[in-house]
Design an enzyme around this catalytic site. Structure first.
Site, PDB file in Angstrom:
ATOM      1  CE  LYS A 144      -1.111  27.779  11.483  1.00  0.00           C
ATOM      2  NZ  LYS A 144      -0.237  27.721  12.556  1.00  0.00           N
ATOM      3  CE  LYS A 178       8.820  30.712   7.194  1.00  0.00           C
ATOM      4  NZ  LYS A 178       9.745  30.129   8.388  1.00  0.00           N
ATOM      5  CG  ASP A 231      -0.201  24.114  13.850  1.00  0.00           C
ATOM      6  OD1 ASP A 231      -0.867  24.926  14.319  1.00  0.00           O
ATOM      7  OD2 ASP A 231       1.147  23.783  14.845  1.00  0.00           O
ATOM      8  CG  HIS A 236       2.135  27.048   7.685  1.00  0.00           C
ATOM      9  ND1 HIS A 236       2.321  28.574   7.768  1.00  0.00           N
ATOM     10  CD2 HIS A 236       2.991  26.710   8.878  1.00  0.00           C
ATOM     11  CE1 HIS A 236       1.903  28.704   8.957  1.00  0.00           C
ATOM     12  NE2 HIS A 236       2.342  28.485   9.726  1.00  0.00           N
ATOM     13  CE  LYS A 336       4.627  21.270  16.348  1.00  0.00           C
ATOM     14  NZ  LYS A 336       5.043  23.313  16.340  1.00  0.00           N
TER      15      LYS A 336
HETATM   16  C1  BG6 Z   1       3.203  27.591  13.638  1.00  0.00           C
HETATM   17  C2  BG6 Z   1       3.038  26.887  14.175  1.00  0.00           C
HETATM   18  O1  BG6 Z   1       1.817  28.384  12.479  1.00  0.00           O
HETATM   19  O2  BG6 Z   1       4.433  27.510  12.396  1.00  0.00           O
HETATM   20  C3  BG6 Z   1       3.685  25.933  14.710  1.00  0.00           C
HETATM   21  O3  BG6 Z   1       1.850  26.695  14.386  1.00  0.00           O
HETATM   22  C4  BG6 Z   1       4.889  25.674  14.254  1.00  0.00           C
HETATM   23  O4  BG6 Z   1       3.088  25.051  15.611  1.00  0.00           O
HETATM   24  C5  BG6 Z   1       5.606  26.661  12.991  1.00  0.00           C
HETATM   25  O5  BG6 Z   1       5.770  25.648  15.321  1.00  0.00           O
HETATM   26  C6  BG6 Z   1       6.646  27.053  12.596  1.00  0.00           C
HETATM   27  O6  BG6 Z   1       6.939  28.344  11.914  1.00  0.00           O
HETATM   28  P1  BG6 Z   1       8.432  28.604  11.542  1.00  0.00           P
HETATM   29  O7  BG6 Z   1       8.475  29.486  10.222  1.00  0.00           O
HETATM   30  O8  BG6 Z   1       9.262  28.096  12.437  1.00  0.00           O
HETATM   31  O9  BG6 Z   1       8.928  27.450  10.228  1.00  0.00           O
END
Ligand code: BG6
Length: 484
Positions: A144, A178, A231, A236, A336
């Site tokens: 992605k 996950k 993003d 997600h 964030k």
């Molecule tokens: C990524 C995003 O897909 O997922 C990032 O581009 C983000 O911005 C990350 O930090 C988070 O992944 P995880 O597994 O650490 O929650």
């Protein structure tokens, strides 16, 4: 399907490869799980050779493997599987050299992992095809983001599909790898206790939070043009939502699961400029303190000073228009530089029609709390009698822990380990189908268009908090609150 496979990583010296893919491959190698994997060929534009790449990989692995996972003896055998090929995505000669390297290895299977700028994906696939290194045992993994809107996503998909069949295309969303996301399927469809109640008659609202404490981490060039909605939410958060909301699939086969997820995405009500005003919040972090450390605001970082149209936080109220979910709001939020890192799904059940108990039943509602990270836990919040001799029955909350505590660390795998293994073995269940990604973009685009049309302002929040006040108000107007 038991042939050996060479894995070729485009963007092989990049951030994703360094932090996630190589550590995951190291662990699969250590646990002898990747028995079909032959060689790992990282490609990139760097002027290095295989020896130099191995040296880099050695120090990167020590930095990025989870504490205690580095093992010198494992490294000695793992390093033999690592190769580097210098490939500039646009240079046909470089693909010829790669073809030579692939031929030497004699593995019939090829898995091409594209972790470069998505705008290069189509070109890389065509170059691979022209160089004659795509055969019936070849497949491609696409990282992605697949584009930045529906039109660009369609274009990438169309170009890739000229070279790879849909059955050989693996669109990754690492949230699907996950453990707890998959456990959700087991909990929902394996327990007669939950299945009949998983609907609007019993459930009041669903909340999905993906909170990060990190900032943009030097990915400004990419992130500043993208923002939190594209993003995190487009992929997600919507993938998690579709698993929470889907109908029981006909079987656990990939097509059946993906058909049901797809129906959820299609039932999402598009936002209009008017509905986006009420149902969305955009935020951006200012300076503050996260975990006791002072941090700068997004616009104070030198690279992002001109990026005042980028959001680093989104909260949304989504509506799913189908029989199961009509009337149940799905509150989604991600951001964030929040107070801490955690991802959680909360299913809040409806209140009793009438309470017999003296203490306020408003805060005491049954909930199923599914924690994806940092811990992987599922707990059911129930109520029972507060013990003691006080007059009158009073309620107290009691959490039933549905987590398998006996699972030891060695049985826990990172999302990328599982997904790499599935891609090597050709299992598409945990990957996004073309129509899913495009439908998710169609909904996301409706929000972006609404924001553009109504000029939705970005609200400020201090780093180290849980986002702008407007996000609290978004849910409070419905008489609810975020579960913290
Ligand atoms: C990524 C995003 O897909 O997922 C990032 O581009 C983000 O911005 C990350 O930090 C988070 O992944 P995880 O597994 O650490 O929650």
């Amino acid at each position: 399907m038991s042939h050996m496979v060479d894995l070729v990583i485009f963007g092989g010296t990049g951030d994703l490869s360094t932090r996630k893919l190589l550590p995951a491959l190291f662990q699969l190698h250590r646990d002898k799980l990747a028995d079909r994997l032959h060689r790992i060929i990282a490609t990139g534009r760097a002027a290095i050779d295989t020896d130099a790449f191995r040296e880099q990989a050695c120090s990167n692995l020590q930095e990025f493997l989870p504490d205690g996972d580095w093992d010198e003896a494992v490294w000695q055998t793992f390093r033999e599987r690592l190769f580097f090929a210098r490939v500039d995505a646009g240079r046909a000669e470089d693909y010829q050299a790669l073809a030579g390297l692939l031929d030497e290895g004699e593995a019939p299977g090829r898995l091409y992992y594209l972790a470069t700028l998505p705008s290069l994906y189509g070109g890389i696939c065509h170059q691979l095809s022209d160089a004659g290194v795509v055969n019936q045992h070849s497949s491609v993994v696409l990282e992605k983001p697949l584009g930045h809107d529906l039109a660009s996503c369609r274009e990438i998909n169309a170009q890739v599909s000229e070279v790879f069949e849909e059955e050989a295309t693996f669109r990754i969303d690492h949230y699907l790898g996950k453990e707890t996301v998959q456990n959700l399927i087991a909990v929902r469809f394996g327990n007669p206790l939950f299945s009949p109640q998983w609907r609007n008659t019993f459930i009041d609202n669903v909340q999905i939070t993906v909170a990060e404490d990190i900032g943009v981490e030097g990915r400004g060039g990419y992130y500043a043009k993208i923002g939190a909605l594209r993003d995190m939410v487009q992929n997600h958060v919507l993938q998690v939502l579709s698993i929470v909301a889907m109908e029981p699939p006909a079987s656990l086969r990939p097509a059946d699961i993906r058909d049901e997820k797809m129906k959820v995405l299609r039932a999402l009500e598009p936002m209009t400029p008017a509905s986006a005003k009420e149902n969305t919040v955009r935020g951006r972090y200012d300076a503050g303190a996260v975990n006791g450390t002072a941090v700068k605001g997004f616009l104070e970082e030198a690279e992002y000073q001109d990026e005042d149209s980028t959001e680093t936080y989104v909260a949304l109220k989504a509506t799913i228009n189908n029989w199961r979910w009509a009337g149940v709001p799905f509150y989604l939020r991600t951001g964030k530089r929040l107070s801490r890192r955690y991802s959680e799904i909360v299913i809040e059940y409806k209140k009793l029609p009438f309470s017999l108990f003296a203490n306020d039943p408003n805060e005491l509602i049954n909930k199923l709390v599914i924690r994806l990270q940092p811990e992987e836990t599922i707990s059911l919040h129930t109520l029972n009698k507060k013990p003691g001799l006080t007059r009158g029955l009073r309620l107290q909350p009691v959490e039933l822990n549905l987590t398998d505590e006996s699972q030891n660390k060695n049985e826990k795998y990172d999302a990328y380990e599982r997904l790499l293994l599935d891609a090597i073995n050709g299992d598409q269940t945990l990957f996004m189908r073309r129509d899913e990604v495009e439908t998710a973009w169609r909904w996301t685009d409706s929000i972006i268009a609404a924001w553009e049309e109504n000029g939705t302002a970005i609200k400020h929040y201090n780093s180290g908090t849980m986002g702008p006040n407007a996000a609290t108000a978004l849910i409070a107007v419905d008489g609810r609150s975020w579960y913290e």
